[in-house]
Design a protein around this motif. Structure first.
Motif, mmCIF file in Angstrom:
data_model
loop_
_atom_site.group_PDB
_atom_site.id
_atom_site.type_symbol
_atom_site.label_atom_id
_atom_site.label_comp_id
_atom_site.label_asym_id
_atom_site.label_seq_id
_atom_site.Cartn_x
_atom_site.Cartn_y
_atom_site.Cartn_z
ATOM 1 N N TYR A 71 0.946 -1.239 -0.045
ATOM 2 C CA TYR A 71 0.159 -0.149 -0.030
ATOM 3 C C TYR A 71 0.800 1.442 0.030
ATOM 4 C CZ TYR A 71 -3.309 3.570 1.965
ATOM 5 O OH TYR A 71 -3.836 4.771 1.906
ATOM 6 N N GLU A 72 1.870 1.283 0.593
ATOM 7 C CA GLU A 72 2.933 2.363 0.707
ATOM 8 C C GLU A 72 3.547 2.693 -0.365
ATOM 9 O OE1 GLU A 72 5.137 1.348 4.306
ATOM 10 O OE2 GLU A 72 3.634 2.171 5.695
ATOM 11 N N THR A 73 3.597 2.045 -1.404
ATOM 12 C CA THR A 73 4.291 2.140 -2.699
ATOM 13 C C THR A 73 3.299 2.767 -3.707
ATOM 14 O OG1 THR A 73 3.444 0.007 -3.757
ATOM 15 C CG2 THR A 73 5.541 -0.143 -2.416
ATOM 16 N N LEU A 74 2.101 3.048 -3.053
ATOM 17 C CA LEU A 74 1.267 3.696 -3.701
ATOM 18 C C LEU A 74 1.216 5.066 -3.598
ATOM 19 C CD1 LEU A 74 -1.860 1.281 -3.820
ATOM 20 C CD2 LEU A 74 -0.020 1.524 -5.455
ATOM 21 N N ASP A 75 1.778 6.017 -4.591
ATOM 22 C CA ASP A 75 1.911 7.403 -4.351
ATOM 23 C C ASP A 75 1.160 8.261 -5.312
ATOM 24 O OD1 ASP A 75 2.844 10.061 -3.771
ATOM 25 O OD2 ASP A 75 4.750 9.607 -2.960
ATOM 26 N N SER A 76 0.034 8.817 -5.020
ATOM 27 C CA SER A 76 -0.685 9.389 -6.124
ATOM 28 C C SER A 76 0.050 10.762 -6.488
ATOM 29 C CB SER A 76 -2.138 9.687 -5.543
ATOM 30 O OG SER A 76 -1.945 10.786 -4.303
ATOM 31 N N ASP A 77 0.533 11.612 -5.695
ATOM 32 C CA ASP A 77 1.571 12.468 -6.228
ATOM 33 C C ASP A 77 2.524 12.065 -7.161
ATOM 34 O OD1 ASP A 77 -0.253 14.294 -4.748
ATOM 35 O OD2 ASP A 77 1.079 14.486 -3.089
ATOM 36 N N LYS A 78 3.123 11.252 -6.814
ATOM 37 C CA LYS A 78 4.283 10.796 -7.635
ATOM 38 C C LYS A 78 3.882 10.157 -9.052
ATOM 39 C CE LYS A 78 8.439 7.609 -7.634
ATOM 40 N NZ LYS A 78 9.118 6.542 -6.723
ATOM 41 N N ALA A 79 2.849 9.475 -8.920
ATOM 42 C CA ALA A 79 2.233 8.947 -10.108
ATOM 43 C C ALA A 79 1.849 10.129 -11.132
ATOM 44 C CB ALA A 79 1.158 7.930 -9.891
ATOM 45 N N LEU A 80 1.218 11.352 -10.638
ATOM 46 C CA LEU A 80 0.700 12.315 -11.465
ATOM 47 C C LEU A 80 1.755 13.048 -11.873
ATOM 48 C CD1 LEU A 80 -2.044 13.727 -12.254
ATOM 49 C CD2 LEU A 80 -1.710 15.258 -10.171
ATOM 50 N N HIS A 81 2.893 13.199 -11.052
ATOM 51 C CA HIS A 81 4.055 13.906 -11.541
ATOM 52 C C HIS A 81 4.878 13.338 -12.734
ATOM 53 C CE1 HIS A 81 8.294 15.146 -11.576
ATOM 54 N NE2 HIS A 81 7.647 16.367 -11.076
ATOM 55 N N GLN A 82 4.725 11.929 -12.519
ATOM 56 C CA GLN A 82 5.455 10.973 -13.535
ATOM 57 C C GLN A 82 4.664 10.951 -15.000
ATOM 58 O OE1 GLN A 82 7.485 7.224 -12.755
ATOM 59 N NE2 GLN A 82 5.833 6.486 -14.013
ATOM 60 N N GLU A 83 3.167 10.955 -14.648
ATOM 61 C CA GLU A 83 2.223 11.045 -15.987
ATOM 62 C C GLU A 83 2.534 12.195 -16.961
ATOM 63 O OE1 GLU A 83 -2.314 10.825 -16.894
ATOM 64 O OE2 GLU A 83 -1.778 10.594 -14.889
ATOM 65 N N TYR A 84 2.667 13.323 -16.341
ATOM 66 C CA TYR A 84 3.194 14.407 -17.009
ATOM 67 C C TYR A 84 4.464 14.874 -17.120
ATOM 68 C CZ TYR A 84 -2.070 15.158 -16.764
ATOM 69 O OH TYR A 84 -3.505 14.960 -16.654
ATOM 70 N N ALA A 85 5.300 14.247 -17.237
ATOM 71 C CA ALA A 85 6.732 14.288 -17.303
ATOM 72 C C ALA A 85 7.232 15.059 -18.769
ATOM 73 C CB ALA A 85 7.535 13.139 -16.772
ATOM 74 N N ILE A 86 6.560 14.139 -19.665
ATOM 75 C CA ILE A 86 6.827 14.698 -21.199
ATOM 76 C C ILE A 86 6.346 15.868 -21.396
ATOM 77 C CG2 ILE A 86 6.403 14.160 -23.421
ATOM 78 C CD1 ILE A 86 8.184 12.029 -22.142
ATOM 79 N N SER A 87 5.098 16.428 -20.842
ATOM 80 C CA SER A 87 4.432 17.508 -21.077
ATOM 81 C C SER A 87 5.486 18.770 -20.421
ATOM 82 C CB SER A 87 3.154 17.725 -20.559
ATOM 83 O OG SER A 87 3.135 17.660 -19.151
ATOM 84 N N ARG A 88 6.289 18.320 -19.343
ATOM 85 C CA ARG A 88 7.270 19.392 -18.864
ATOM 86 C C ARG A 88 8.552 19.372 -19.639
ATOM 87 N NH1 ARG A 88 5.199 16.597 -14.491
ATOM 88 N NH2 ARG A 88 7.320 15.646 -14.167
ATOM 89 N N GLY A 89 8.706 18.392 -20.581
ATOM 90 C CA GLY A 89 10.071 18.396 -21.282
ATOM 91 C C GLY A 89 10.966 17.349 -20.406
ATOM 92 N N GLU A 90 10.522 16.623 -19.598
ATOM 93 C CA GLU A 90 11.349 15.773 -18.831
ATOM 94 C C GLU A 90 11.063 14.396 -19.287
ATOM 95 O OE1 GLU A 90 10.165 16.188 -14.881
ATOM 96 O OE2 GLU A 90 10.685 18.408 -14.628
ATOM 97 N N ASP A 91 12.169 13.539 -19.094
ATOM 98 C CA ASP A 91 12.136 12.083 -19.575
ATOM 99 C C ASP A 91 11.409 11.253 -18.244
ATOM 100 O OD1 ASP A 91 13.538 12.360 -21.715
ATOM 101 O OD2 ASP A 91 15.642 11.997 -20.738
ATOM 102 N N SER A 92 10.627 10.210 -18.926
ATOM 103 C CA SER A 92 10.003 9.407 -17.963
ATOM 104 C C SER A 92 10.650 7.946 -18.114
ATOM 105 C CB SER A 92 8.713 9.476 -18.103
ATOM 106 O OG SER A 92 7.928 8.609 -17.250
#
Length: 490
Positions: A71-92
């Protein structure tokens, strides 16, 4: 496509579990159900016949801890940040997606923990999960009347089916079945997990299977070990939880110099550990071994301690009976290594020795995992760790096992512009780069002039001390006598 498990396939296609918030919600509900029925779960484990009250409490604790860790591996903020990485010009580079459906054939050993750990690993990775409970063959072949559900599947498996049927859980995400589903039942995107080792002919598709390794577990007790501590740890590992753990030691290789006191220590440990303990009544009564190479040292109830008396007895090639502890004498560390590596199928080794000897043994014994001067209690609960990956001390099934990497990149590699210019006929930059990369290689840190004193070096120094010192003393003595003789002549 069959109608069997159709709702599971549809939920997988819909991507219902890919939403981290939804996954968290399912975990919270499952945790609430398990806590609410905690006392009943523990009593059911004891009723199944292989657990004491304490062991039931321990397995229940580790199941809840496993759920919490996933359960502690589930981080909604981290998942959202990774989802929009490309839109920020960052690699994922760590981007991954679930496989779809995880099918798990549950082992008979510590069924509750084995089931919960597998479910949580699959859900945490965003998959739907299909659990196959095992039929208790004892009741099928030995009972004449029609067995009840708890008799057919076991008390714990029956209770798990009832708990997972709770209406608060999404019934389209978790399914419990009796028969092995086909590929069509599971759909094109699935992976199969077999918690018991598979025979080769049973294997369906190695590219879509996670299997527990088959093989033996060896313990080595050196003359430098704390014999009482080693005996207590090995007795507990062999006979805890019904004696059926895949990590229970099959045979103990003990230095001949301390074999007698070690056998005495094991006998004492068996008495104190097994005095108030009971085994599954379905284990057959004790019978005398057919091979004369085994000498019975001690017996307590259905638990037995044997000494292997003839070296040619091939005890290391096979898994041990759940109620036997075998001890085999060895002459040296190298002798133990040769015997251990002759098996070629070690899934674990336990080393009891001083740290220098332990380093030597762990370095040269081929095994999936080694433990030095310890046998972790949590290791004895659940199935053997998957053989496809390295052993993970925290999670029996790493989440990466049930997901597939799909990295996305927006930045270019460091030499991309250089190569582009070269392809366009601008060769000056590549010539300079070739000059730089052609320079002699040098380590980042200067190498030390000499190595430390290792196991072999210690042997050489000891040999020099044993044979060199007498020679030097003799030469010194002769030199003194010779000087006295010359002085008399003068």
């Amino acid at each position: 496509m069959t109608l069997f498990l159709q709702s599971i396939r549809e939920a997988s296609v819909d991507g219902r579990m890919q939403n981290v918030l939804y996954r968290q919600d399912q975990f919270e509900k499952l945790h609430r159900i398990l806590v609410q029925h905690g006392e009943h779960i523990q009593k059911t484990m004891v009723k199944d016949g292989t657990h004491t009250d304490t062991e039931a409490k321990i397995e229940y604790f580790f199941a809840l801890r496993s759920l919490k860790e996933y359960y502690e591996t589930l981080d909604s903020d981290k998942a959202l940040h990774q989802e929009y990485a490309i839109s920020r010009g960052e690699d994922s580079p760590a981007q991954a997606e679930p496989i779809g459906i995880v099918y798990v054939a549950i082992t008979e050993h510590t069924v509750f923990y084995s089931t919960i750990a597998a479910i949580c690993a699959a859900l945490a990775a965003g998959n739907c999960v299909v659990i196959q409970v095992r039929v208790d063959n004892h009741y099928i072949y030995r009972r004449l009347k029609m067995p009840t559900e708890s008799e057919l599947f076991g008390e714990v498996s029956t209770l798990i089916r009832q708990l997972l049927a709770d209406k608060s859980l999404d019934r389209d995400v978790i399914a419990v079945v009796v028969d092995r589903p086909s590929k069509a039942d599971l759909g094109p995107n699935h992976i199969r997990v077999f918690q018991n080792p598979l025979k080769t002919q049973e294997s369906l598709d190695f590219n879509h299977e996670i299997t527990s390794p088959s093989g033996c577990v060896i313990a080595i007790v050196d003359r430098t070990a704390d014999l009482d501590s080693a005996a207590q740890a090995l007795v507990a590992a062999r006979f805890s939880f019904g004696g059926t753990s895949p990590y229970a030691p099959d045979i103990i290789l003990v230095n001949e110099f301390v074999k007698r006191p070690f056998l005495a220590a094991v006998t004492n440990a068996m008495v104190s550990f097994l005095e108030d303990r009971r085994f599954d009544s379905r284990i057959p009564e004790r019978t005398k071994p057919q091979d004369d190479s085994l000498d019975l040292v001690a017996a307590l109830g259905q638990a037995e301690l044997f000494e292997v008396t003839f070296r040619e007895f091939n005890v290391i090639q096979n898994r041990n009976s759940s109620r036997r502890l075998l001890v085999h004498g060895v002459r040296s560390l190298d002798d133990a290594i040769d015997l251990a590596n002759g098996n070629r199928k070690l899934i674990a080794s336990y080393i009891f020795a001083d740290l220098v000897s332990a380093k030597y043994l762990t370095q040269f014994i081929t095994t999936h995992v080694s433990f030095v001067n310890q046998i972790p209690l949590e290791l004895l609960i659940g199935p053997a760790a998957p053989q496809q990956i390295g052993f993970d001390r925290s999670l029996r099934y790493p989440i990466s096992l049930f997901s597939q990497r799909c990295p996305a990149f927006v930045t270019s590699m460091p030499f991309n512009d250089l190569l582009q210019h070269t392809m366009q006929g601008q060769g000056a930059e590549i010539s300079h780069a070739l000059m730089e990369i052609s320079k002699a290689l040098k380590p980042s840190k200067p190498r030390p002039n000499g190595g430390g004193v290792g196991f072999f070096e210690q042997g050489i120094l000891i040999g020099l001390a044993l044979f060199g010192i007498p020679i030097l003393v003799s030469v010194g003595f002769l030199g003194t006598k010779g000087a006295q003789y010359v002085s008399r002549l003068l």
